[in-house]
Design a protein around this motif. Structure first.
Motif, short mmCIF file in Angstrom:
data_model
loop_
_atom_site.label_atom_id
_atom_site.label_comp_id
_atom_site.label_asym_id
_atom_site.label_seq_id
_atom_site.Cartn_x
_atom_site.Cartn_y
_atom_site.Cartn_z
N PHE A 242 0.83 -1.21 0.00
CA PHE A 242 0.00 0.00 0.00
C PHE A 242 0.87 1.26 0.00
CE2 PHE A 242 -3.63 -2.65 1.11
CZ PHE A 242 -4.67 -1.99 0.48
N VAL A 243 1.92 1.28 0.82
CA VAL A 243 2.80 2.45 0.88
C VAL A 243 3.49 2.66 -0.46
CG1 VAL A 243 4.89 3.38 1.96
CG2 VAL A 243 3.14 2.33 3.38
N ALA A 244 3.98 1.60 -1.07
CA ALA A 244 4.64 1.71 -2.38
C ALA A 244 3.67 2.24 -3.43
CB ALA A 244 5.19 0.35 -2.81
N GLN A 245 2.45 1.76 -3.43
CA GLN A 245 1.46 2.19 -4.42
C GLN A 245 1.09 3.66 -4.20
OE1 GLN A 245 0.78 0.55 -6.99
NE2 GLN A 245 -1.26 0.91 -7.70
N ILE A 246 0.94 4.07 -2.97
CA ILE A 246 0.59 5.47 -2.68
C ILE A 246 1.72 6.40 -3.09
CG2 ILE A 246 0.18 7.11 -0.79
CD1 ILE A 246 -1.41 4.80 0.57
N ILE A 247 2.94 6.07 -2.71
CA ILE A 247 4.09 6.93 -3.05
C ILE A 247 4.28 6.99 -4.56
CG2 ILE A 247 6.61 7.13 -2.90
CD1 ILE A 247 6.38 6.05 -0.04
N GLY A 248 4.26 5.85 -5.23
CA GLY A 248 4.45 5.82 -6.68
C GLY A 248 3.39 6.61 -7.43
N ASN A 249 2.14 6.44 -7.03
CA ASN A 249 1.07 7.16 -7.70
C ASN A 249 1.08 8.65 -7.39
OD1 ASN A 249 -0.98 5.42 -9.32
ND2 ASN A 249 -0.31 4.16 -7.61
N SER A 250 1.52 9.01 -6.20
CA SER A 250 1.62 10.45 -5.90
C SER A 250 2.67 11.11 -6.77
CB SER A 250 1.90 10.67 -4.41
OG SER A 250 3.16 10.19 -4.06
N VAL A 251 3.76 10.41 -7.06
CA VAL A 251 4.77 10.95 -7.97
C VAL A 251 4.18 11.13 -9.37
CG1 VAL A 251 6.96 10.44 -9.14
CG2 VAL A 251 6.74 10.04 -6.70
N VAL A 252 3.45 10.12 -9.83
CA VAL A 252 2.85 10.18 -11.16
C VAL A 252 1.88 11.35 -11.26
CG1 VAL A 252 1.33 9.00 -12.79
CG2 VAL A 252 3.13 7.72 -11.63
N PHE A 253 0.96 11.44 -10.31
CA PHE A 253 -0.06 12.47 -10.40
C PHE A 253 0.49 13.86 -10.13
CE2 PHE A 253 -2.75 8.68 -9.74
CZ PHE A 253 -3.40 8.75 -10.95
N ARG A 254 1.49 13.97 -9.29
CA ARG A 254 2.12 15.27 -9.04
C ARG A 254 2.81 15.78 -10.30
NH1 ARG A 254 7.04 17.12 -5.66
NH2 ARG A 254 6.44 19.27 -5.29
N ASN A 255 3.51 14.89 -10.98
CA ASN A 255 4.19 15.29 -12.22
C ASN A 255 3.20 15.54 -13.34
OD1 ASN A 255 6.86 15.56 -11.70
ND2 ASN A 255 7.33 13.42 -12.05
N SER A 256 2.16 14.75 -13.43
CA SER A 256 1.20 14.88 -14.51
C SER A 256 0.43 16.18 -14.43
CB SER A 256 0.20 13.73 -14.50
OG SER A 256 0.86 12.53 -14.78
N PHE A 257 0.09 16.60 -13.24
CA PHE A 257 -0.76 17.77 -13.10
C PHE A 257 0.00 19.04 -12.74
CE2 PHE A 257 -3.68 14.19 -12.17
CZ PHE A 257 -4.45 14.33 -13.30
N SER A 258 1.31 18.93 -12.54
CA SER A 258 2.08 20.14 -12.24
C SER A 258 2.73 20.73 -13.48
CB SER A 258 3.16 19.84 -11.19
OG SER A 258 4.13 18.97 -11.74
N GLY A 259 2.73 19.98 -14.60
CA GLY A 259 3.36 20.45 -15.83
C GLY A 259 2.48 21.45 -16.56
N GLY A 260 3.06 22.02 -17.59
CA GLY A 260 2.33 23.00 -18.40
C GLY A 260 1.41 22.30 -19.39
N LYS A 261 1.08 23.02 -20.46
CA LYS A 261 0.19 22.44 -21.47
C LYS A 261 0.87 21.28 -22.17
CE LYS A 261 -2.30 26.67 -22.42
NZ LYS A 261 -2.65 27.67 -23.41
N ARG A 262 0.10 20.31 -22.53
CA ARG A 262 0.62 19.12 -23.23
C ARG A 262 0.67 19.38 -24.72
NH1 ARG A 262 2.89 16.84 -19.25
NH2 ARG A 262 1.56 16.12 -17.60
N ARG A 263 1.73 18.89 -25.33
CA ARG A 263 1.87 18.98 -26.78
C ARG A 263 1.43 17.68 -27.41
NH1 ARG A 263 7.19 20.80 -25.12
NH2 ARG A 263 7.06 23.02 -24.84
N GLY A 264 1.28 17.69 -28.73
CA GLY A 264 0.84 16.49 -29.44
C GLY A 264 1.78 15.32 -29.26
N SER A 265 3.11 15.58 -29.20
CA SER A 265 4.06 14.48 -29.05
C SER A 265 3.98 13.85 -27.66
CB SER A 265 5.49 14.98 -29.30
OG SER A 265 5.84 15.93 -28.30
N GLN A 266 3.54 14.62 -26.69
CA GLN A 266 3.44 14.09 -25.34
C GLN A 266 2.16 13.30 -25.11
OE1 GLN A 266 3.98 17.66 -23.11
NE2 GLN A 266 6.17 17.31 -22.87
#
Length: 173
Positions: free
Chosen positions: A68-92
Motif C-alpha cells: 500500500f505504501v509503495a502504491q501510494i508513493i508511486g502514484n503520488s509521484v505520477v499524479f504530481r508530475n502529470s498535473f504540475s506540468g504545463g500544457k501538453r503537446r501532441g508528441s506528449q
C-alpha cells in the motif's frame, strides 16, 4: 536552478522509496510462503479441525502494508508530475497513453495481489476446533499463493515506477 535540482532529488528519492517498499513487500511474501501452515499442522478431532496461527499472518500483513505504501508513493509521484506540468503537446499525448497503460496494469495487479495476500493472510490466523476459517471448516493456504502474489507485487511496483519515470521524462520535454 537550485529548486529544480531539489525537485528532481525529491522525485528520485520518492521513486527509490517506492521501489524499496515494493521489494520489501515482495520479500515478505516469499517469507510468508515458507512460514505458512502445512498439511502436517492440521489436527483433526472427528469432524472438527484445528490449525494454529502461522507466522505467515504477520508477514502477510507486513507485505500488504508495504505494498500500500509503495502504491501510494508511486502514484503520488505520477499524479504530481502529470498535473504540475504545463500544457501538453501532441508528441506528449502518446507518452500519456503509455502512462495510462502502465497505471492500469499497476492498479489491476495491485488489486489482485491485495485480494490474494489478504485472503491467504486471513487463512493464516488461528482456526480453532469447530470455528475454522469459513463455515467451521479449516482451510490451508495453497502452495505458491504467496509466490504468485509476490510476482504480482513486482508487476505492480515496476509498472508504477515505470509510469512515474515516464511522467518525469514527459514533464522535462
Amino acid at each position: 536552478m537550485e529548486n529544480l535540482h531539489g525537485c528532481k532529488f525529491r522525485l528520485i528519492f520518492s521513486i527509490i522509496i517506492c521501489l524499496s517498499f515494493g521489494l520489501v513487500s515482495f520479500l515478505f511474501c516469499i517469507i510468508a510462503e515458507t512460514k505458512r501452515n502445512k498439511k502436517k499442522d492440521l489436527k483433526m478431532d472427528g469432524k472438527l479441525c484445528y490449525l494454529p496461527e502461522s507466522h505467515a499472518f504477520g508477514f502477510g500483513v507486513a507485505a500488504l502494508v508495504c505494498l500500500f505504501v509503495a502504491q501510494i508513493i508511486g502514484n503520488s509521484v505520477v499524479f504530481r508530475n502529470s498535473f504540475s506540468g504545463g500544457k501538453r503537446r501532441g508528441s506528449q499525448a502518446k507518452l500519456s497513453e503509455i502512462v495510462k497503460a502502465l497505471l492500469s496494469i499497476s492498479w489491476i495487479s495491485f488489486g489482485v495481489a491485495v485480494v490474494l495476500v489478504s485472503t491467504a493472510t486471513s487463512m493464516s490466523r488461528k482456526q480453532p476446533y469447530g470455528k475454522g476459517w469459513l463455515d467451521g471448516e479449516c482451510y490451508l493456504v495453497k502452495q505458491e499463493i504467496y509466490i504468485g502474489s509476490s510476482i504480482l507485487i513486482l508487476v505492480t511496483t515496476s509498472s508504477t515506477v515505470g509510469s512515474a519515470i515516464t511522467t518525469i521524462r514527459e514533464s522535462q520535454s
